[in-house]
Design a protein around this motif. Structure first.
Motif, PDB file in Angstrom:
ATOM      1  N   ALA A 107       3.565  -4.968  -0.175  1.00 32.84           N
ATOM      2  CA  ALA A 107       3.591  -4.921  -1.636  1.00 32.84           C
ATOM      3  C   ALA A 107       2.360  -4.183  -2.161  1.00 32.84           C
ATOM      4  CB  ALA A 107       3.655  -6.336  -2.217  1.00 32.84           C
ATOM      5  N   PHE A 108       1.204  -4.443  -1.543  1.00 36.99           N
ATOM      6  CA  PHE A 108      -0.020  -3.760  -1.969  1.00 36.99           C
ATOM      7  C   PHE A 108       0.074  -2.251  -1.716  1.00 36.99           C
ATOM      8  CE2 PHE A 108      -4.090  -1.832  -0.980  1.00 36.99           C
ATOM      9  CZ  PHE A 108      -4.782  -2.079  -2.155  1.00 36.99           C
ATOM     10  N   GLU A 109       0.556  -1.861  -0.548  1.00 32.16           N
ATOM     11  CA  GLU A 109       0.667  -0.438  -0.214  1.00 32.16           C
ATOM     12  C   GLU A 109       1.573   0.292  -1.204  1.00 32.16           C
ATOM     13  OE1 GLU A 109       1.865  -0.538   3.894  1.00 32.16           O
ATOM     14  OE2 GLU A 109      -0.212  -0.548   4.598  1.00 32.16           O
ATOM     15  N   GLU A 110       2.657  -0.352  -1.600  1.00 35.39           N
ATOM     16  CA  GLU A 110       3.576   0.264  -2.564  1.00 35.39           C
ATOM     17  C   GLU A 110       2.886   0.451  -3.914  1.00 35.39           C
ATOM     18  OE1 GLU A 110       6.715   2.165  -4.105  1.00 35.39           O
ATOM     19  OE2 GLU A 110       6.507   1.598  -1.998  1.00 35.39           O
ATOM     20  N   ALA A 111       2.192  -0.598  -4.366  1.00 39.41           N
ATOM     21  CA  ALA A 111       1.479  -0.513  -5.641  1.00 39.41           C
ATOM     22  C   ALA A 111       0.352   0.515  -5.561  1.00 39.41           C
ATOM     23  CB  ALA A 111       0.926  -1.889  -6.033  1.00 39.41           C
ATOM     24  N   ALA A 112      -0.368   0.559  -4.439  1.00 36.51           N
ATOM     25  CA  ALA A 112      -1.467   1.516  -4.263  1.00 36.51           C
ATOM     26  C   ALA A 112      -0.943   2.943  -4.310  1.00 36.51           C
ATOM     27  CB  ALA A 112      -2.187   1.244  -2.942  1.00 36.51           C
ATOM     28  N   LYS A 113       0.181   3.168  -3.654  1.00 39.30           N
ATOM     29  CA  LYS A 113       0.788   4.504  -3.638  1.00 39.30           C
ATOM     30  C   LYS A 113       1.112   4.961  -5.059  1.00 39.30           C
ATOM     31  CE  LYS A 113       4.763   6.906  -1.629  1.00 39.30           C
ATOM     32  NZ  LYS A 113       5.994   6.727  -0.841  1.00 39.30           N
ATOM     33  N   GLN A 114       1.670   4.064  -5.863  1.00 42.67           N
ATOM     34  CA  GLN A 114       2.016   4.395  -7.245  1.00 42.67           C
ATOM     35  C   GLN A 114       0.775   4.700  -8.083  1.00 42.67           C
ATOM     36  OE1 GLN A 114       4.436   1.195  -8.736  1.00 42.67           O
ATOM     37  NE2 GLN A 114       6.136   1.666  -7.355  1.00 42.67           N
ATOM     38  N   GLU A 115      -0.351   4.114  -7.708  1.00 43.62           N
ATOM     39  CA  GLU A 115      -1.606   4.331  -8.447  1.00 43.62           C
ATOM     40  C   GLU A 115      -2.448   5.457  -7.851  1.00 43.62           C
ATOM     41  OE1 GLU A 115      -2.458   2.876 -11.302  1.00 43.62           O
ATOM     42  OE2 GLU A 115      -0.562   1.776 -11.273  1.00 43.62           O
ATOM     43  N   GLY A 116      -1.965   6.090  -6.793  1.00 39.06           N
ATOM     44  CA  GLY A 116      -2.698   7.182  -6.162  1.00 39.06           C
ATOM     45  C   GLY A 116      -3.874   6.724  -5.322  1.00 39.06           C
ATOM     46  N   ILE A 117      -3.853   5.488  -4.862  1.00 36.07           N
ATOM     47  CA  ILE A 117      -4.930   4.953  -4.024  1.00 36.07           C
ATOM     48  C   ILE A 117      -4.645   5.288  -2.572  1.00 36.07           C
ATOM     49  CG2 ILE A 117      -6.058   2.827  -3.227  1.00 36.07           C
ATOM     50  CD1 ILE A 117      -5.381   1.630  -6.001  1.00 36.07           C
ATOM     51  N   CYS A 118      -5.654   5.801  -1.888  1.00 42.53           N
ATOM     52  CA  CYS A 118      -5.530   6.192  -0.484  1.00 42.53           C
ATOM     53  C   CYS A 118      -5.870   5.012   0.416  1.00 42.53           C
ATOM     54  CB  CYS A 118      -6.483   7.352  -0.205  1.00 42.53           C
ATOM     55  SG  CYS A 118      -6.552   7.821   1.539  1.00 42.53           S
ATOM     56  N   ILE A 119      -5.030   4.762   1.388  1.00 43.27           N
ATOM     57  CA  ILE A 119      -5.276   3.722   2.389  1.00 43.27           C
ATOM     58  C   ILE A 119      -5.560   4.429   3.703  1.00 43.27           C
ATOM     59  CG2 ILE A 119      -4.284   1.765   3.637  1.00 43.27           C
ATOM     60  CD1 ILE A 119      -2.547   1.279   1.106  1.00 43.27           C
ATOM     61  N   GLU A 120      -6.767   4.228   4.217  1.00 42.47           N
ATOM     62  CA  GLU A 120      -7.186   4.931   5.427  1.00 42.47           C
ATOM     63  C   GLU A 120      -6.534   4.384   6.686  1.00 42.47           C
ATOM     64  OE1 GLU A 120     -11.274   6.361   7.690  1.00 42.47           O
ATOM     65  OE2 GLU A 120     -11.421   5.025   5.987  1.00 42.47           O
ATOM     66  N   TYR A 121      -6.402   3.068   6.784  1.00 42.92           N
ATOM     67  CA  TYR A 121      -5.806   2.467   7.976  1.00 42.92           C
ATOM     68  C   TYR A 121      -5.222   1.103   7.610  1.00 42.92           C
ATOM     69  CZ  TYR A 121     -10.347   0.091   7.997  1.00 42.92           C
ATOM     70  OH  TYR A 121     -11.466  -0.615   7.635  1.00 42.92           O
ATOM     71  N   SER A 122      -4.362   0.629   8.469  1.00 43.12           N
ATOM     72  CA  SER A 122      -3.778  -0.702   8.314  1.00 43.12           C
ATOM     73  C   SER A 122      -3.660  -1.304   9.707  1.00 43.12           C
ATOM     74  CB  SER A 122      -2.397  -0.599   7.657  1.00 43.12           C
ATOM     75  OG  SER A 122      -1.844  -1.885   7.486  1.00 43.12           O
ATOM     76  N   GLU A 123      -4.232  -2.472   9.877  1.00 46.64           N
ATOM     77  CA  GLU A 123      -4.228  -3.147  11.168  1.00 46.64           C
ATOM     78  C   GLU A 123      -3.595  -4.519  11.016  1.00 46.64           C
ATOM     79  OE1 GLU A 123      -5.757  -2.210  14.383  1.00 46.64           O
ATOM     80  OE2 GLU A 123      -5.404  -0.295  13.376  1.00 46.64           O
ATOM     81  N   ALA A 124      -2.850  -4.935  12.002  1.00 47.52           N
ATOM     82  CA  ALA A 124      -2.253  -6.267  11.997  1.00 47.52           C
ATOM     83  C   ALA A 124      -2.850  -7.072  13.145  1.00 47.52           C
ATOM     84  CB  ALA A 124      -0.739  -6.173  12.156  1.00 47.52           C
ATOM     85  N   ILE A 125      -3.280  -8.286  12.833  1.00 42.99           N
ATOM     86  CA  ILE A 125      -3.826  -9.166  13.868  1.00 42.99           C
ATOM     87  C   ILE A 125      -3.267 -10.565  13.665  1.00 42.99           C
ATOM     88  CG2 ILE A 125      -5.971  -7.910  14.329  1.00 42.99           C
ATOM     89  CD1 ILE A 125      -7.351  -9.928  12.438  1.00 42.99           C
ATOM     90  N   PHE A 126      -3.289 -11.324  14.739  1.00 41.15           N
ATOM     91  CA  PHE A 126      -2.850 -12.709  14.717  1.00 41.15           C
ATOM     92  C   PHE A 126      -3.787 -13.493  15.609  1.00 41.15           C
ATOM     93  CE2 PHE A 126       0.167 -16.178  15.865  1.00 41.15           C
ATOM     94  CZ  PHE A 126       0.398 -16.645  14.588  1.00 41.15           C
ATOM     95  N   LYS A 127      -4.079 -14.722  15.256  1.00 39.24           N
ATOM     96  CA  LYS A 127      -5.093 -15.508  15.959  1.00 39.24           C
ATOM     97  C   LYS A 127      -4.856 -15.633  17.462  1.00 39.24           C
ATOM     98  CE  LYS A 127      -2.876 -19.816  14.656  1.00 39.24           C
ATOM     99  NZ  LYS A 127      -2.974 -20.941  13.740  1.00 39.24           N
ATOM    100  N   THR A 128      -3.617 -15.495  17.900  1.00 43.33           N
ATOM    101  CA  THR A 128      -3.326 -15.613  19.332  1.00 43.33           C
ATOM    102  C   THR A 128      -3.377 -14.269  20.060  1.00 43.33           C
ATOM    103  OG1 THR A 128      -0.952 -15.500  18.884  1.00 43.33           O
ATOM    104  CG2 THR A 128      -1.943 -17.705  19.058  1.00 43.33           C
ATOM    105  N   ASP A 129      -3.729 -13.203  19.343  1.00 46.97           N
ATOM    106  CA  ASP A 129      -3.856 -11.890  19.987  1.00 46.97           C
ATOM    107  C   ASP A 129      -4.970 -11.940  21.030  1.00 46.97           C
ATOM    108  OD1 ASP A 129      -1.860 -10.710  18.508  1.00 46.97           O
ATOM    109  OD2 ASP A 129      -3.206  -9.763  17.073  1.00 46.97           O
TER     110      ASP A 129
END
Length: 160
Positions: free
Chosen positions: A9-31
């Motif tokens: 949801a944030f990425e979609e809103a950021a895209k509409q506002e012209g905000i650049c996202i450099e990276y996106s990482e997913a983690i979970f405590k059992t990783d």
């Protein structure tokens, strides 16, 4: 799902506002530790100075420990309600690099009978539901006898 849906949801809103996202990482405590180290390397190599952590508190703490070990500072942290409101996190000196973190939370709402519904969930009701089995094992740390009761827990699941 909390983090994945929130960041989508944030990425979609950021895209509409012209905000650049450099990276996106997913983690979970059992990783494995290697995943946390990989994420720390992405943060260290990145040019972004703002880190949005849309993640549950329990999943974030292992990453914060690695960040503290690597003495990563100079970042502006933005958090979701799951961890940004955590008093224990704010009072942990090891995580002083979070000083000045900003966050957002949704307004409290009362949903009638929600708690009653949630605490009555049990794997015996859905024996073929693998997600429910995984949830149960994670919640009760693997030692499941079938007599565990969600109503006896005080955690983010039961906090309605």
């Amino acid at each position: 799902d909390y983090g994945n849906n929130g960041i989508a949801a944030f990425e979609e809103a950021a895209k509409q506002e012209g905000i650049c996202i450099e990276y996106s990482e997913a983690i979970f405590k059992t990783d494995p530790q290697e995943q946390f180290l990989k994420t720390v390397e992405v943060i260290k190599k990145g040019t972004a100075r703002v880190v949005l952590a849309f993640i549950a508190l329990g999943d974030l703490v292992p990453l914060l420990k690695v960040i503290a070990q690597h003495n990563i500072t100079g970042l502006q942290w933005v958090g979701s309600e799951s961890w940004i409101t955590s008093r224990s996190l704010a009072e942990t000196k090891e995580f002083s690099f979070l000083s000045g973190a900003l966050g957002f939370a949704i307004a409290n709402a009362s949903l009638e009978d929600l708690r009653q519904f949630l605490v009555n969930v049990h794997p015996d009701q859905e024996p073929n539901n693998e997600l429910l089995k995984e949830f149960w094992e994670t919640t009760f740390h693997g030692g499941c006898t079938g007599s565990e009761k969600l109503a006896e827990l005080q955690n983010e699941y039961t906090d309605v």
